[in-house]
Motif scaffolding. Sequence first.
Motif, PDB file in Angstrom:
ATOM      1  N   LEU A 181       4.330  -7.507  -1.549  1.00 48.92           N
ATOM      2  CA  LEU A 181       5.268  -6.397  -1.373  1.00 48.92           C
ATOM      3  C   LEU A 181       6.298  -6.366  -2.494  1.00 48.92           C
ATOM      4  CD1 LEU A 181       5.752  -6.726   2.477  1.00 48.92           C
ATOM      5  CD2 LEU A 181       4.471  -4.969   1.272  1.00 48.92           C
ATOM      6  N   LEU A 230      -3.655 -10.924   4.483  1.00 46.90           N
ATOM      7  CA  LEU A 230      -2.646 -11.764   5.096  1.00 46.90           C
ATOM      8  C   LEU A 230      -2.138 -11.117   6.375  1.00 46.90           C
ATOM      9  CD1 LEU A 230      -0.556 -12.448   1.877  1.00 46.90           C
ATOM     10  CD2 LEU A 230      -2.571 -13.651   2.707  1.00 46.90           C
ATOM     11  N   ALA A 261      -0.983  -5.585  -1.710  1.00 45.05           N
ATOM     12  CA  ALA A 261      -0.735  -6.281  -0.445  1.00 45.05           C
ATOM     13  C   ALA A 261      -1.855  -6.053   0.565  1.00 45.05           C
ATOM     14  CB  ALA A 261       0.589  -5.810   0.137  1.00 45.05           C
ATOM     15  N   ASN A 262      -2.377  -4.832   0.581  1.00 45.94           N
ATOM     16  CA  ASN A 262      -3.372  -4.526   1.601  1.00 45.94           C
ATOM     17  C   ASN A 262      -4.726  -5.177   1.338  1.00 45.94           C
ATOM     18  OD1 ASN A 262      -3.011  -2.573  -0.541  1.00 45.94           O
ATOM     19  ND2 ASN A 262      -4.762  -1.485   0.338  1.00 45.94           N
ATOM     20  N   ALA A 297       3.272 -11.962  -0.204  1.00 49.38           N
ATOM     21  CA  ALA A 297       2.648 -10.880   0.553  1.00 49.38           C
ATOM     22  C   ALA A 297       2.098  -9.797  -0.360  1.00 49.38           C
ATOM     23  CB  ALA A 297       3.658 -10.265   1.522  1.00 49.38           C
ATOM     24  N   ARG A 309       7.931 -12.217   0.189  1.00 50.62           N
ATOM     25  CA  ARG A 309       7.421 -10.868  -0.069  1.00 50.62           C
ATOM     26  C   ARG A 309       6.562 -10.827  -1.335  1.00 50.62           C
ATOM     27  NH1 ARG A 309       9.586  -6.631   2.640  1.00 50.62           N
ATOM     28  NH2 ARG A 309       9.409  -5.274   0.833  1.00 50.62           N
TER      29      ARG A 309
END
Lengths: 593, 366
Positions: free
Chosen positions: B57, B88, B83-84, B55, B52
């Motif tokens: 997050l 990924l 993250a956005n 990522a 995470r």
Amino acid sequence: MSENIHEGGQLRRMAHLLTPRKIITGLAVLVLAYLFVWPFVMLVIGAFLTTPYGGGEWTLDGFRTVLNDPRALRSTLSSFLFSGLVMVISIAGGLFFAIITSRFKLRFGWLVLPAMVLIACTPRLFYAFAWGMMGNPGSGFAANILRYFDIANPAWLTVYSWPGLVLVSSMKVTAVAYLLLSGPVRLLDRSLEDAAVMCGQTRLRAFFSISLPLLAPSLLAIGMLLFVEGIQVFDFPAVLGSPAGITTLSTLINDFINTDVTPKWGAANALSLVVVVVIALLILLQSRLLGGRDFATVGGKARGADTAEIGKFAVLFDAIIVGFFAVAFVLPFLQILIGSLQPYFGLYTKLTTANYVAVIKDRDTLDALVSSLLISVGGGFLVVTLSFLMIYAMQRSKSRPTVALLKILSWLPATAPGIVLSIAFVWAYLSTPLVRSLYGTPFLMLIALVIAHVPIAARACEGIIVQVSTSLDEAARVSGAGPWRAAAEITARLCTPSLLGAWLLISLAISGALDVVMMLQTTNTQMVATLSYSMFNNGDVAEAAALYVLFIGLLIAFMAALIGLMMLLRTAASGFHWSGKAARPLAMEKTDV
Amino acid sequence: MDTRTATGLSFSGIEKSYGTQTVLHDISFRIEPGTFLCLLGPSGCGKTTLLRSIAGLEEPDRGTITIGDVTVFDAGARKMVPANRRGLGMVFQHYALWPHMSVRENIAYPLRQRGIRAGDRGGDVERLARLVGLESYLERRPNQLSGGQQQRVALARALAGDPQLLLLDEPLSNLDAVLRHQLRRELRALHNRLGMTSILVTHDQEEAAALADVIAVMQNGVIMQSGSPEDVLDRPDNRYVAEFVGYECFLKGTVTGQSAGSVSVTLPNGATVAVATNLAVTQSEPVLIAARGDQLEIFDKAGGVAPANAVSGRITDRAKLGSVMEYQAEVSGKTLWIRDKADTRFRINQDVWIRIPENCPLLRDN
């Protein structure tokens, strides 16, 4: 048990039909039908009669009067506008608080839940009085603060106005909306939002495009609930709206009987009937809207959501939390407290306990105080007990007609605003020979208040009983306990802590129910709610405040002592402390809008 | 899509705590483009937190993360690419399909985020659905699909954004055994075909061995060992990793002799066995010989001559596990569990020889 086993013929079959059990069941159905259904039957009949209390002729005059009265259309529009505005503002506010407390690390995040519980539990009438005093253009806090700075009070700054009515109601309802929404918001599966962020969405937009649509069924259901409540509510429009010339359906029904030169019972009944039909349709619409939607979360397990640091926004949100608590609870509470100590409302320089002394010395106020205390406490107990038995029977019974009947009965009073119930009760009780002689005694008020509060208590009991597994009960039955014994010793026993909480909340709700007893009051039988309402309207604001503050204080002290004593007795008797989960007391605050 | 350029990944000095509990301790690692990495470990070892963090997050407390040549996280420089914006793809453990959207809408979502117009998205969605074998389910809602189908939708959605790096959080753990094997093969085939870099979190060593180019075994927020599946499974570095990848038998001993690539170990009962190893050990160093139950062989002592590399032991118990018999044997004060195909050859309390194969891994005993 088929017929051909019994060859004894008619008589035996009769005896078989009339077992003691069946007789008791039959009587119970009759009593429940009289208490719950008869008032509605009389409401319908009354709409078509010329004179109240039976003996009149059949007529459509009631409907004609309503149609010809320009107030009818205006109050309908006002009710929908008021209810709609309050619903939208409260849902937005409740959602906002639910989201910031579940998502962000805030210094005052802990304050939100207790603050909302306090605001939601405050009796509506008390809240309306407090705000009626605070926003009073001459004597309230708001005007006095401006005066302190030598600013003339602008004409629009009064709580007796459309914005005042809507904002005050919205503050109270925001607390209810928060309590109803915080569960669904907390249960949102955060990984669904994470997935959108991984797809390139910002967190904020992911919330709006994923989480908000997932909340839609909850928002819709709660919105409808609050909307129906808004149509029914009486105290806020009566206290804050009427002086400004704002009439809603509930206050118009009251005006037909209590304010107009000649009481128009037919018109009041006719309009009540229309309102009941509209509300029943709204409730049906709600179940239809929710019927086809199934947003059951796929995969299910929600990730233990953690709260995020948000830097400078945290200060802003903290300020909003503290500000809301201050404005929606602390200030009005202080206002009514200080107001009750003023020789006359608006004189802030000299405080006195004279109002309290007057309340205790006056025979009428003292009587109202005592009977209201007994009715609130005893009525709360009766409501919770009756609702518990109904819901228990509903959940354990295998007879489908019984379940259906109990379900309808537990919902029926919710279709009528308190003021409509009040009219229905008058018709029902006056039409019954023996009961008629009880008119003018607190006893009828007690019955009316009990019936009126069954729906909220029943919803609370549903949540409470569900938490006790049926198998616990069955184990007692297998061990030799009869059904009543099993219910009392297992289910009721395990539910007791939650039921005590429900009792307290229902008692508070009853103490603020002005509308239900509006038509049942006489000059000799007054409740604190009705008496303080007329005192408030007649300008005895400080004394009305003293009466209500004293009443709420005594009620809470009395309930606390009672519940404390019961806890103590139970702990001492059983030697262990059952830590039952506080089972959703939230559901019951919904009508306390 | 087949012309994608895979990206490498490196992270260094990653630390993360929740309150007083440290879940990631100074983790550094690097993988080459096109690698399939499996983070293997028991629940609570920090593998999901690490995933995470990659990522975006979770935000680690310290360290840097670089994807390709872009530093997406640098605690020192207070840099955190959200993250956005990391580009990924991720498959969540419980799939996290949006229940209010159809399969088509779920898969199209990342395309929409990339600004592909509604009219142009159809082809991509169909192609992705074909890729995972779901082209006839596009109009269904997620809750009308079976677990395996939901998994495929989640995979298609993760691939829709054309990610350089695919993250998979225990994607197969909710499926039954047959489906798990099938999807595992499909997943590896997809990885090869699309030529991307993948990171998968799992607690299943078999799954890791079947999928990974590189396995990193984690415990208590630390990578205990990393390498190819052969390295990790056949040459565990320490007892923790050995136990986690399925070694059940451990014999204590001391080093009594060394020759090229082989070490002689003497057990407390005096027996000496030789094992092949690259481990640099010193004379008299305490060591452990690790063995899986099915690597060991039992011989009847009545047969006369001891087999090569065997130690003396006694059968103390036995249990039939389906087609194999599991014997419990005492050797030099230690209990071993040995799985043998032959049904009832050995009796309880029988004295036997137990042969230790030369390829059993040798571990330091500390």
